[in-house]
Design an enzyme around this catalytic site. Structure first.
Site, mmCIF file in Angstrom:
data_model
loop_
_atom_site.group_PDB
_atom_site.id
_atom_site.type_symbol
_atom_site.label_atom_id
_atom_site.label_comp_id
_atom_site.label_asym_id
_atom_site.label_seq_id
_atom_site.Cartn_x
_atom_site.Cartn_y
_atom_site.Cartn_z
ATOM 1 N N ARG A 130 0.840 -1.198 0.000
ATOM 2 C CA ARG A 130 0.000 0.000 0.000
ATOM 3 C C ARG A 130 0.873 1.246 0.000
ATOM 4 O O ARG A 130 1.997 1.222 0.459
ATOM 5 C CB ARG A 130 -0.891 -0.005 1.234
ATOM 6 C CG ARG A 130 -1.800 -1.199 1.272
ATOM 7 C CD ARG A 130 -3.198 -0.744 1.560
ATOM 8 N NE ARG A 130 -4.078 -1.887 1.514
ATOM 9 C CZ ARG A 130 -5.074 -1.986 0.671
ATOM 10 N NH1 ARG A 130 -5.323 -1.033 -0.182
ATOM 11 N NH2 ARG A 130 -5.853 -3.031 0.675
ATOM 12 N N PHE A 131 0.329 2.327 -0.517
ATOM 13 C CA PHE A 131 1.048 3.590 -0.553
ATOM 14 C C PHE A 131 0.751 4.382 0.710
ATOM 15 O O PHE A 131 -0.376 4.424 1.171
ATOM 16 C CB PHE A 131 0.632 4.411 -1.777
ATOM 17 C CG PHE A 131 0.837 3.684 -3.067
ATOM 18 C CD1 PHE A 131 2.109 3.384 -3.509
ATOM 19 C CD2 PHE A 131 -0.232 3.288 -3.837
ATOM 20 C CE1 PHE A 131 2.321 2.710 -4.696
ATOM 21 C CE2 PHE A 131 -0.040 2.617 -5.020
ATOM 22 C CZ PHE A 131 1.232 2.335 -5.455
ATOM 23 N N SER A 132 1.754 5.027 1.232
ATOM 24 C CA SER A 132 1.596 5.769 2.484
ATOM 25 C C SER A 132 1.006 7.143 2.276
ATOM 26 O O SER A 132 0.662 7.821 3.229
ATOM 27 C CB SER A 132 2.962 5.922 3.160
ATOM 28 O OG SER A 132 3.777 6.776 2.371
ATOM 29 N N GLY A 133 0.897 7.585 1.033
ATOM 30 C CA GLY A 133 0.451 8.943 0.764
ATOM 31 C C GLY A 133 1.622 9.888 0.620
ATOM 32 O O GLY A 133 1.460 11.050 0.278
ATOM 33 N N GLY A 134 2.821 9.392 0.859
ATOM 34 C CA GLY A 134 4.013 10.225 0.757
ATOM 35 C C GLY A 134 4.762 9.999 -0.546
ATOM 36 O O GLY A 134 5.943 10.289 -0.631
#
Length: 102
Positions: free
Chosen positions: A16-20
């Site tokens: 998953r992507f952390s949003g960073g």
């Protein structure tokens, strides 16, 4: 097609992507690495072409080198041996088709 240099990199992940994240991000390439696909055979310094419009990832290795790496590849050991996570790992399908347990 984008030309990537050592300063302009892409993130390829089955997590998953952390949003960073920033720049080109390719996600959910599952189960490519876990089943010994080309992504599992990538080594430090390999060149990869990513063409987002054609939805293409190309590992620039000849067939002889790919076969050599494939022959030396070993599946990662399953960390969860018992319980729900172990059962899930045994029966779930690829996330590319919904990660279902049917």
């Amino acid at each position: 097609m984008t030309s990537w240099s050592r300063w302009n990199r892409a993130c390829i992940t089955d997590g998953r992507f952390s949003g960073g994240t920033y720049g080109m991000v390719v996600g959910y390439i599952s189960p490519e690495a876990a089943v010994g696909g080309a992504i599992a055979l990538v080594a430090e310094g390999d060149q990869i072409t990513i063409d987002a419009q054609k939805q293409l990832l190309h590992l620039h290795l000849d067939d002889v080198e790919l076969q050599r790496r494939k022959a030396n590849w070993k599946a990662p050991e399953q960390k969860a041996k018992t319980g729900v996570l172990a059962k899930y790992a045994r029966v779930v399908s690829s996330s590319s088709v919904g990660a279902v347990t049917d």
